[in-house]
Design a protein around this motif. Structure first.
Motif, PDB file in Angstrom:
ATOM      1  N   GLN A 140       0.486  -0.847   0.220  1.00  0.00           N
ATOM      2  CA  GLN A 140      -0.240   0.077  -0.344  1.00  0.00           C
ATOM      3  C   GLN A 140       0.842   1.235  -0.023  1.00  0.00           C
ATOM      4  O   GLN A 140       0.312   1.597  -1.391  1.00  0.00           O
ATOM      5  CB  GLN A 140      -0.642  -0.170   1.236  1.00  0.00           C
TER       6      GLN A 140
ATOM      7  N   LYS B 288      -8.412  10.500  -3.875  1.00  0.00           N
ATOM      8  CA  LYS B 288      -6.685   9.746  -3.965  1.00  0.00           C
ATOM      9  C   LYS B 288      -7.344   8.201  -4.063  1.00  0.00           C
ATOM     10  O   LYS B 288      -6.895   7.276  -5.044  1.00  0.00           O
ATOM     11  CB  LYS B 288      -6.356   9.540  -2.251  1.00  0.00           C
ATOM     12  N   ASP B 289      -8.539   7.498  -3.462  1.00  0.00           N
ATOM     13  CA  ASP B 289      -9.249   6.115  -3.710  1.00  0.00           C
ATOM     14  C   ASP B 289      -9.247   5.671  -5.952  1.00  0.00           C
ATOM     15  O   ASP B 289      -9.369   4.774  -6.127  1.00  0.00           O
ATOM     16  CB  ASP B 289     -10.527   5.774  -2.840  1.00  0.00           C
TER      17      ASP B 289
ATOM     18  N   GLU C 106      -6.273   5.795  -7.380  1.00  0.00           N
ATOM     19  CA  GLU C 106      -5.603   4.615  -6.781  1.00  0.00           C
ATOM     20  C   GLU C 106      -5.999   3.449  -7.644  1.00  0.00           C
ATOM     21  O   GLU C 106      -5.022   2.535  -8.808  1.00  0.00           O
ATOM     22  CB  GLU C 106      -5.490   4.447  -5.939  1.00  0.00           C
ATOM     23  N   ARG C 107      -7.259   3.441  -7.896  1.00  0.00           N
ATOM     24  CA  ARG C 107      -8.399   2.223  -8.303  1.00  0.00           C
ATOM     25  C   ARG C 107      -7.629   2.134 -10.346  1.00  0.00           C
ATOM     26  O   ARG C 107      -7.408   1.174 -10.899  1.00  0.00           O
ATOM     27  CB  ARG C 107     -10.183   1.754  -8.560  1.00  0.00           C
TER      28      ARG C 107
END
Length: 224
Positions: free
Chosen positions: A62, A84-85, A88-89
């Motif tokens: 991570q 951010k999420d 990230e995906r």
């Protein structure tokens, strides 16, 4: 190969000015605005350079994804952590797709990618090839190709995804051609149909492919 033609390998030889490093995000945490395409290109190349190609995407710890976001946030002057999420995906998908591209366009053809992607370390080639020629991987790859071949409704949204579609141009042209669309209220359905539109070279206007048109008929019948 895509019907749009072969895309050249990005190298980012042209330096951006400081004011170019500025990006905005919409309510879905997707990049928007005049700098969107530059940001998407930069982010894609950064993922390829930062994450070793011989390691599975699921094996990265991570902290590496966190470092990617921190560098992206600082360089592009992003004020919030909200995207951010989502980013990230996207990064994980980019890494996975890049590994697949290396197999399809190089390993399977007996070629090496190092002249095109100079940032890749040749020292890991054997390890990568060994993993990608295992029976388990080959079986999985065969199933994936069969599934992809069976999928007739392929979106044509490009690297920028749904936010990059010319919805303001495509949707009015679809409305003019298919009168039944005026009864369609679902924004999700509109987006889905817009992403499946292709430009007719003779009329220079967008229309739906046969498989997408079949789906439209099914949607309209549900409304009746």
């Amino acid at each position: 190969m895509s019907k749009r033609g072969k895309r050249e390998v990005a190298c980012f030889s042209k330096k951006y000015k400081d004011e170019d490093y500025n990006i905005e995000f919409d309510q879905n945490n997707l990049p928007v605005g005049p700098k969107k395409h530059k940001f998407v290109s930069w982010f894609g190349l950064k993922c390829k350079q930062m994450f070793p190609y011989h390691i599975k995407t699921t094996d990265f710890e991570q902290y590496m994804w966190d470092e990617l976001w921190l560098e992206t946030k600082e360089l592009w002057k992003i004020q919030s952590n909200a995207p951010k999420d989502t980013m990230e995906r996207k990064a994980k998908k980019l890494c996975t797709n890049f590994r697949s591209r290396l197999v399809t366009h190089y390993i399977n053809l007996g070629k090496t990618p190092f002249s095109d992607y100079k940032y890749l370390d040749p020292a890991h080639r054997k390890e990568f090839c060994k993993e990608k020629t295992k029976k388990e991987f080959l079986d999985k790859s065969t199933k994936a190709r069969a599934s992809a071949k069976a999928n007739k409704n392929v979106p044509r949204v490009g690297r920028s995804g749904y936010t990059g579609m010319k919805s303001d141009i495509i949707w009015p042209q679809l409305l003019a051609k298919y009168s039944c669309l005026k009864n369609l209220r679902s924004l999700r359905s509109k987006k889905w149909l817009t992403s499946r539109a292709i430009k007719n070279k003779e009329t220079n206007k967008y229309e739906l492919e046969p498989d997408a048109l079949l789906t439209l008929n099914l949607l309209v019948n549900k409304l009746l």
